[in-house]
Design a protein around this motif. Sequence first.
Motif, PDB file in Angstrom:
ATOM      1  N   ALA A 115       7.244 -16.056  -2.110  1.00 17.23           N
ATOM      2  CA  ALA A 115       6.809 -17.153  -2.983  1.00 17.23           C
ATOM      3  C   ALA A 115       6.389 -16.660  -4.359  1.00 17.23           C
ATOM      4  CB  ALA A 115       5.655 -17.905  -2.328  1.00 17.23           C
ATOM      5  N   SER A 116       6.454 -15.350  -4.593  1.00 18.38           N
ATOM      6  CA  SER A 116       6.041 -14.795  -5.884  1.00 18.38           C
ATOM      7  C   SER A 116       7.008 -15.189  -6.995  1.00 18.38           C
ATOM      8  CB  SER A 116       5.954 -13.263  -5.787  1.00 18.38           C
ATOM      9  OG  SER A 116       5.705 -12.690  -7.053  1.00 18.38           O
ATOM     10  N   ASN A 117       6.439 -15.414  -8.176  1.00 13.93           N
ATOM     11  CA  ASN A 117       7.263 -15.727  -9.351  1.00 13.93           C
ATOM     12  C   ASN A 117       7.667 -14.480 -10.116  1.00 13.93           C
ATOM     13  OD1 ASN A 117       7.128 -18.532  -8.925  1.00 13.93           O
ATOM     14  ND2 ASN A 117       5.128 -18.644  -9.939  1.00 13.93           N
ATOM     15  N   ASP A 118       7.176 -13.331  -9.686  1.00 18.52           N
ATOM     16  CA  ASP A 118       7.513 -12.073 -10.339  1.00 18.52           C
ATOM     17  C   ASP A 118       8.946 -11.692  -9.975  1.00 18.52           C
ATOM     18  OD1 ASP A 118       7.749  -9.531 -11.353  1.00 18.52           O
ATOM     19  OD2 ASP A 118       5.812  -8.820 -10.593  1.00 18.52           O
TER      20      ASP A 118
ATOM     21  N   ILE B  67       9.382  -8.369  -8.149  1.00 21.19           N
ATOM     22  CA  ILE B  67       9.045  -8.437  -6.725  1.00 21.19           C
ATOM     23  C   ILE B  67      10.205  -9.037  -5.948  1.00 21.19           C
ATOM     24  CG2 ILE B  67       7.568  -9.581  -5.042  1.00 21.19           C
ATOM     25  CD1 ILE B  67       6.098  -7.344  -6.301  1.00 21.19           C
ATOM     26  N   ARG B  68      10.812 -10.101  -6.475  1.00 26.00           N
ATOM     27  CA  ARG B  68      11.922 -10.754  -5.782  1.00 26.00           C
ATOM     28  C   ARG B  68      13.117  -9.806  -5.652  1.00 26.00           C
ATOM     29  NH1 ARG B  68      12.894 -15.749  -9.433  1.00 26.00           N
ATOM     30  NH2 ARG B  68      14.634 -16.082  -8.005  1.00 26.00           N
ATOM     31  N   VAL B  69      13.386  -9.060  -6.717  1.00 23.49           N
ATOM     32  CA  VAL B  69      14.495  -8.104  -6.674  1.00 23.49           C
ATOM     33  C   VAL B  69      14.224  -7.031  -5.622  1.00 23.49           C
ATOM     34  CG1 VAL B  69      15.639  -6.262  -7.960  1.00 23.49           C
ATOM     35  CG2 VAL B  69      15.295  -8.491  -9.030  1.00 23.49           C
TER      36      VAL B  69
ATOM     37  N   GLU C 176      15.756  -8.075  10.087  1.00 22.33           N
ATOM     38  CA  GLU C 176      15.953  -8.301  11.506  1.00 22.33           C
ATOM     39  C   GLU C 176      14.660  -8.650  12.228  1.00 22.33           C
ATOM     40  OE1 GLU C 176      18.790  -8.561  12.878  1.00 22.33           O
ATOM     41  OE2 GLU C 176      19.915  -7.963  11.099  1.00 22.33           O
ATOM     42  N   SER C 177      13.523  -8.296  11.635  1.00 21.25           N
ATOM     43  CA  SER C 177      12.236  -8.589  12.277  1.00 21.25           C
ATOM     44  C   SER C 177      11.771 -10.010  12.016  1.00 21.25           C
ATOM     45  CB  SER C 177      11.167  -7.602  11.773  1.00 21.25           C
ATOM     46  OG  SER C 177      11.544  -6.266  12.042  1.00 21.25           O
ATOM     47  N   LEU C 178      12.380 -10.693  11.059  1.00 21.78           N
ATOM     48  CA  LEU C 178      11.996 -12.066  10.743  1.00 21.78           C
ATOM     49  C   LEU C 178      12.534 -13.014  11.815  1.00 21.78           C
ATOM     50  CD1 LEU C 178      12.754 -12.071   6.914  1.00 21.78           C
ATOM     51  CD2 LEU C 178      10.495 -12.018   7.962  1.00 21.78           C
ATOM     52  N   THR C 179      11.714 -13.944  12.240  1.00 24.78           N
ATOM     53  CA  THR C 179      12.163 -14.925  13.214  1.00 24.78           C
ATOM     54  C   THR C 179      12.981 -16.011  12.528  1.00 24.78           C
ATOM     55  OG1 THR C 179      10.163 -16.278  12.967  1.00 24.78           O
ATOM     56  CG2 THR C 179      10.117 -14.500  14.599  1.00 24.78           C
ATOM     57  N   ALA C 180      13.774 -16.721  13.317  1.00 27.13           N
ATOM     58  CA  ALA C 180      14.613 -17.786  12.756  1.00 27.13           C
ATOM     59  C   ALA C 180      13.765 -18.881  12.123  1.00 27.13           C
ATOM     60  CB  ALA C 180      15.503 -18.365  13.851  1.00 27.13           C
ATOM     61  N   GLN C 181      12.639 -19.183  12.713  1.00 25.27           N
ATOM     62  CA  GLN C 181      11.785 -20.230  12.156  1.00 25.27           C
ATOM     63  C   GLN C 181      11.195 -19.807  10.825  1.00 25.27           C
ATOM     64  OE1 GLN C 181       8.586 -21.365  14.737  1.00 25.27           O
ATOM     65  NE2 GLN C 181       7.892 -23.046  13.452  1.00 25.27           N
ATOM     66  N   LEU C 182      10.753 -18.560  10.728  1.00 26.55           N
ATOM     67  CA  LEU C 182      10.220 -18.059   9.460  1.00 26.55           C
ATOM     68  C   LEU C 182      11.271 -18.117   8.366  1.00 26.55           C
ATOM     69  CD1 LEU C 182       8.011 -14.931  10.272  1.00 26.55           C
ATOM     70  CD2 LEU C 182       7.297 -17.058   9.198  1.00 26.55           C
ATOM     71  N   VAL C 183      12.478 -17.685   8.685  1.00 29.12           N
ATOM     72  CA  VAL C 183      13.546 -17.665   7.686  1.00 29.12           C
ATOM     73  C   VAL C 183      13.892 -19.077   7.237  1.00 29.12           C
ATOM     74  CG1 VAL C 183      15.963 -17.080   7.289  1.00 29.12           C
ATOM     75  CG2 VAL C 183      14.492 -15.484   8.502  1.00 29.12           C
ATOM     76  N   ASP C 184      14.067 -19.968   8.182  1.00 31.90           N
ATOM     77  CA  ASP C 184      14.523 -21.317   7.848  1.00 31.90           C
ATOM     78  C   ASP C 184      13.462 -22.117   7.100  1.00 31.90           C
ATOM     79  OD1 ASP C 184      16.894 -23.017   8.239  1.00 31.90           O
ATOM     80  OD2 ASP C 184      15.507 -24.356   9.285  1.00 31.90           O
ATOM     81  N   GLU C 185      12.185 -21.935   7.448  1.00 34.63           N
ATOM     82  CA  GLU C 185      11.142 -22.780   6.884  1.00 34.63           C
ATOM     83  C   GLU C 185      10.415 -22.149   5.701  1.00 34.63           C
ATOM     84  OE1 GLU C 185       8.517 -23.789  10.037  1.00 34.63           O
ATOM     85  OE2 GLU C 185      10.016 -24.887  11.204  1.00 34.63           O
ATOM     86  N   GLN C 186      10.247 -20.833   5.691  1.00 38.92           N
ATOM     87  CA  GLN C 186       9.410 -20.217   4.661  1.00 38.92           C
ATOM     88  C   GLN C 186      10.160 -19.272   3.739  1.00 38.92           C
ATOM     89  OE1 GLN C 186       5.547 -18.741   6.044  1.00 38.92           O
ATOM     90  NE2 GLN C 186       5.869 -19.741   8.016  1.00 38.92           N
TER      91      GLN C 186
ATOM     92  N   HIS D 288      12.646 -20.103  -0.793  1.00 40.35           N
ATOM     93  CA  HIS D 288      12.326 -19.293  -1.973  1.00 40.35           C
ATOM     94  C   HIS D 288      13.510 -18.403  -2.361  1.00 40.35           C
ATOM     95  CE1 HIS D 288       8.165 -20.583  -1.861  1.00 40.35           C
ATOM     96  NE2 HIS D 288       8.057 -20.195  -0.601  1.00 40.35           N
ATOM     97  N   VAL D 289      14.205 -17.873  -1.378  1.00 43.26           N
ATOM     98  CA  VAL D 289      15.355 -17.014  -1.682  1.00 43.26           C
ATOM     99  C   VAL D 289      16.451 -17.818  -2.371  1.00 43.26           C
ATOM    100  CG1 VAL D 289      17.186 -15.601  -0.661  1.00 43.26           C
ATOM    101  CG2 VAL D 289      14.865 -15.431   0.205  1.00 43.26           C
ATOM    102  N   ALA D 290      16.634 -19.070  -1.986  1.00 40.95           N
ATOM    103  CA  ALA D 290      17.725 -19.885  -2.511  1.00 40.95           C
ATOM    104  C   ALA D 290      17.621 -20.102  -4.016  1.00 40.95           C
ATOM    105  CB  ALA D 290      17.765 -21.239  -1.799  1.00 40.95           C
ATOM    106  N   THR D 291      16.437 -19.969  -4.584  1.00 41.52           N
ATOM    107  CA  THR D 291      16.316 -20.133  -6.033  1.00 41.52           C
ATOM    108  C   THR D 291      17.086 -19.051  -6.784  1.00 41.52           C
ATOM    109  OG1 THR D 291      14.262 -18.820  -6.064  1.00 41.52           O
ATOM    110  CG2 THR D 291      14.050 -21.204  -5.770  1.00 41.52           C
ATOM    111  N   GLY D 292      17.345 -17.938  -6.136  1.00 40.89           N
ATOM    112  CA  GLY D 292      18.089 -16.862  -6.792  1.00 40.89           C
ATOM    113  C   GLY D 292      19.558 -17.163  -6.968  1.00 40.89           C
TER     114      GLY D 292
END
Length: 801
Positions: A375-378, A381-383, A394-404, A408-412
Amino acid sequence: MLKFLKGVVAGSGTGLKDLPYNIGEPYPSAWGSWTHHRGTSKDDGSPVSIFCLSGSSAQDGHLAAGRNGVKRLRTVRHPNILSFLHSTELETVDGSMSRITIYMVTEPVMPLAEKIKELGLEGMQRDEYYAWGLNQISKAVSFLNNDCKLVHGNVCLTSVVVTPTLDWKLHAFDVLSEFDGNNENQNGPMLQYEWMIGAQYKPMELVKSDWVAIRKSPPWAIDAWGLGCLINELFSGMKLVKTEDLRNTAAIPKSLLHDYQRLLSSMPSRRMNVSKLIENGEYFQNKLVDTIHFMEILTLKDSVEKDTFFRKLPNLAEQLPRQIVLKKLLPLLASSLEFGSAAAPALTALLKMGSWLSAEEYTVKVLPTIVKLFASNDRAIRVSLLQHIDQYGESLTAQLVDEQVYPHVATGFSDTSAFLRELTLKSMLILAPKLSHRTISGSLLKYLSKLQVDEEPAIRTNTTILLGNIASHLNEGTRKRVLINAFTVRALRDTFPPARGAGVMALSATSSYYDATEIATRILPSVVVLIVDPDSDVRAKSFEAVEQFLQIVKQYHEKTSSGDDDTNIGMSSMPGNAGLLGWAMSSLTIKGKPSEQAAPLVPASAAPLASAASNASSLMDTQSTASGHAMSSMDFADQPEPESPTSTDGDGWGEIANGISEDHNGDKDGWDELEPLEEPKPSPALASIQAAQQRPVAQPMSQAKQPATSSRPKTTVKPPRVEDDDLWGSIAAPAPKTGSKPLNAKPSASFDNDDPWAAIAAPAPTTRAKPLSLGRGRGTKTTAPKLGAQRINRTGSSGGI
């Protein structure tokens, strides 16, 4: 006084049943008469420490001292002093005997002696950790002596505990008293409970109970002696038995020996102030102390210092004690990243430290910080997050990826930086499998449609590669609407050779999703034309793809001829399909390195797709000539595609499920920018006849009667007109040379884009002639020759002819 102290202790609870904590197993050792237990909170299960002290009567001196310690610990606050949470006092009656127990709850800690055994540090790492711990205890003692004018009176190994982050905390405040130096003539004890202090830890003036000398001494005199005892116990590894053992200095580091001797001076007035011990730069300035100290005052550092520090931190962390890095530095680093005080390079250090954790600890200590950082605007950091996504994705759960994460990644995808767009695209290789079908169809494919016509050729290439890899995560309807059109209409017609090669490989890797009709009518016609592509790598891939798809169609033919009802065949049964998909995946994730799986599939002279795409700027410079020639000789790609059985308007991507095109019909979101299927065109012969019928029957008389304005023979105008009417003009033999040049010197070099023979015509000249529609003989408007006549008239009048 006793009632007051009892009221202070018992004020936070009325009994053990009201204690909101569970008492667990005790530790082997504790200070004085206290027992130290592990404990947990009844509310949330968080760990705590519970200290218990029991006495047989209310007049028990240990209980009185314990109440003093509870009161003092409750009122004194410092980062290096044990944090008080709760206390209560309980009286139990067993027959005629009553027993009083004090319960004191603090932050979770364990005895220093037990933690030292658990860590098992040796050599330099042990000395660095001891230096850090002594630095913290010295600050706590200095705070009590110099700032609060209090005397702890019992500094030793057992009065120090260690937190889960390996910080040292001072406790055991039972003997703590105010320093009374104003009344030097008073002979009474200044330390009311000094009898609890072991004889081996008492300085000589305390052994003699010389309170007058003690009051004349500085406030730190007694605790400076105690700190010397702590140093001796630390480095000798044994508990102090008698005062004479303090003379054994063999284990004391040389850089600390002088200060150690000053702490244990026989004259109280000459003992070193504990605050001065911290200034010993030679001992306390080491890698561990400096690193932790920098992290603790990070907000006071400028951006240059932060950047330099965090770039060195990954290598520095390997040299520090592993347990201290994971339990102390890692939490500090995570906290500084969450609150924005750390620079982007800190993420590299966080991930490296996190890789040393177990999977369970990683999920608890590292992943929450990473999710918050999305969620950072820097932008830096995003890069950094996207560059290292393969380490934690691989450690991220499907729910975390889809909801959180994904929102934020899609803005890129629409970022103005091409580098960030490409990193966002590559991150989808890991994130897309964790997205729901609704998110993929309703959002992700919309962005990919735009990226496939991005101005950067590397992004277009990697978009095709990504589509090939996530095809298995699309539902059947979406695959039919997207894949063929994305690969044939866009990728195979791209001006960038690696993009065309990626399209061919993507078709091969996803061949199991196409039926025989689609292969025969839509895929093979698009791939066959690339076997004469100017780029050798594209030609090689095209030949392999054509053979592959022909084999599929042959299998379909054999099954239908034999009467087999199961006509569902695809590359799932073809050897090499897994290799194709693996090749595409490796190309996307391993930047600039050939994939091992690509070896049997890609010619040795061909660079991997992703490597070429990642260096698109240099490739575009070196391949600009080839790309220009490809466009001049690939005009046949503009021929209409066979209509898809699953598409009604021919734009392919425009009919993706969940209303992508519906929501973006007005802003050209990329799907409707595909070349639409053209209306069926008349044959070349019929087109020529129709064009001839539209011409005027005869040229205007005003033009025919014009006097000759040049020495050129009149017959030189006729060959181009005859050639314009010739249907085969584009492949005809060149006209014989004559002494005079015709007005239209190179009519045969220009060919109509609608001519089906244009694909085998001679190579186009380096400079194109003007289109015939702009010259003489092809115009359909009668005004064109009039303009020519007027121009000639003006020339003639000015030339005096």
